[in-house]
Write a protein that holds these residues in place. Structure first.
Motif, PDB file in Angstrom:
ATOM      1  N   ASP A  33       0.828  -1.203   0.000  1.00 18.29           N
ATOM      2  CA  ASP A  33       0.000   0.000   0.000  1.00 18.29           C
ATOM      3  C   ASP A  33       0.863   1.254   0.000  1.00 18.29           C
ATOM      4  OD1 ASP A  33      -2.581   1.270   0.132  1.00 18.29           O
ATOM      5  OD2 ASP A  33      -2.089   1.794   2.209  1.00 18.29           O
ATOM      6  N   ARG A  34       1.914   1.268   0.783  1.00 21.89           N
ATOM      7  CA  ARG A  34       2.819   2.419   0.810  1.00 21.89           C
ATOM      8  C   ARG A  34       3.506   2.612  -0.538  1.00 21.89           C
ATOM      9  NH1 ARG A  34       5.615   1.557   6.744  1.00 21.89           N
ATOM     10  NH2 ARG A  34       3.827   2.251   7.953  1.00 21.89           N
ATOM     11  N   LEU A  35       3.892   1.523  -1.162  1.00 24.91           N
ATOM     12  CA  LEU A  35       4.538   1.600  -2.471  1.00 24.91           C
ATOM     13  C   LEU A  35       3.587   2.195  -3.510  1.00 24.91           C
ATOM     14  CD1 LEU A  35       7.012   0.866  -4.229  1.00 24.91           C
ATOM     15  CD2 LEU A  35       5.884  -1.315  -4.655  1.00 24.91           C
ATOM     16  N   VAL A  36       2.351   1.733  -3.517  1.00 26.65           N
ATOM     17  CA  VAL A  36       1.363   2.258  -4.465  1.00 26.65           C
ATOM     18  C   VAL A  36       1.089   3.731  -4.203  1.00 26.65           C
ATOM     19  CG1 VAL A  36      -1.062   2.098  -5.160  1.00 26.65           C
ATOM     20  CG2 VAL A  36       0.301   0.021  -4.912  1.00 26.65           C
ATOM     21  N   MET A  37       0.975   4.117  -2.946  1.00 26.03           N
ATOM     22  CA  MET A  37       0.716   5.519  -2.618  1.00 26.03           C
ATOM     23  C   MET A  37       1.880   6.410  -3.032  1.00 26.03           C
ATOM     24  SD  MET A  37      -2.282   5.576  -1.611  1.00 26.03           S
ATOM     25  CE  MET A  37      -2.760   6.926  -0.591  1.00 26.03           C
ATOM     26  N   MET A  38       3.108   5.944  -2.862  1.00 27.79           N
ATOM     27  CA  MET A  38       4.272   6.728  -3.288  1.00 27.79           C
ATOM     28  C   MET A  38       4.311   6.879  -4.806  1.00 27.79           C
ATOM     29  SD  MET A  38       5.867   7.920  -0.764  1.00 27.79           S
ATOM     30  CE  MET A  38       7.499   8.335  -1.323  1.00 27.79           C
ATOM     31  N   LEU A  41       1.705   9.440  -5.721  1.00 25.91           N
ATOM     32  CA  LEU A  41       2.135  10.783  -5.352  1.00 25.91           C
ATOM     33  C   LEU A  41       3.177  11.322  -6.330  1.00 25.91           C
ATOM     34  CD1 LEU A  41       2.042  13.102  -3.274  1.00 25.91           C
ATOM     35  CD2 LEU A  41       3.885  11.935  -2.058  1.00 25.91           C
ATOM     36  N   ILE A  42       4.150  10.495  -6.679  1.00 25.51           N
ATOM     37  CA  ILE A  42       5.182  10.911  -7.631  1.00 25.51           C
ATOM     38  C   ILE A  42       4.566  11.186  -8.997  1.00 25.51           C
ATOM     39  CG2 ILE A  42       7.233  10.096  -8.885  1.00 25.51           C
ATOM     40  CD1 ILE A  42       8.024   8.676  -6.227  1.00 25.51           C
ATOM     41  N   THR A  43       3.593  10.372  -9.396  1.00 26.88           N
ATOM     42  CA  THR A  43       2.912  10.580 -10.674  1.00 26.88           C
ATOM     43  C   THR A  43       2.172  11.913 -10.693  1.00 26.88           C
ATOM     44  OG1 THR A  43       2.636   8.192 -10.899  1.00 26.88           O
ATOM     45  CG2 THR A  43       1.266   9.575 -12.300  1.00 26.88           C
ATOM     46  N   VAL A  44       1.509  12.238  -9.604  1.00 23.46           N
ATOM     47  CA  VAL A  44       0.785  13.511  -9.528  1.00 23.46           C
ATOM     48  C   VAL A  44       1.759  14.690  -9.575  1.00 23.46           C
ATOM     49  CG1 VAL A  44      -0.591  14.967  -7.972  1.00 23.46           C
ATOM     50  CG2 VAL A  44      -1.222  12.585  -8.360  1.00 23.46           C
ATOM     51  N   ILE A  45       2.868  14.584  -8.879  1.00 24.32           N
ATOM     52  CA  ILE A  45       3.867  15.667  -8.876  1.00 24.32           C
ATOM     53  C   ILE A  45       4.460  15.863 -10.275  1.00 24.32           C
ATOM     54  CG2 ILE A  45       6.124  16.363  -7.987  1.00 24.32           C
ATOM     55  CD1 ILE A  45       5.273  15.023  -5.317  1.00 24.32           C
TER      56      ILE A  45
END
Length: 52
Positions: A33-38, A41-45
């Protein structure tokens, strides 16, 4: 009487092994879950920087 037929390509005819599926642990769920969220987040940035 049963006849064992040889396949056309015996090198590619391998016995399939049955997999024993293991249940995923809570720690593995949290790590995934943490990997997917990171990644999200990087994709959005990156998308914000590209399209602004």
């Amino acid at each position: 009487m049963l006849i064992k037929l040889s396949p056309f390509f015996p090198a590619y005819a391998r016995h399939k092994e049955e997999r024993i599926e293991k249940a995923i642990t809570k720690a593995q769920w949290i790590a995934a879950d943490r990997l997917v969220m990171m990644i999200l987040l990087i994709t959005v940035i990156v998308a914000t920087a590209l399209f602004s």
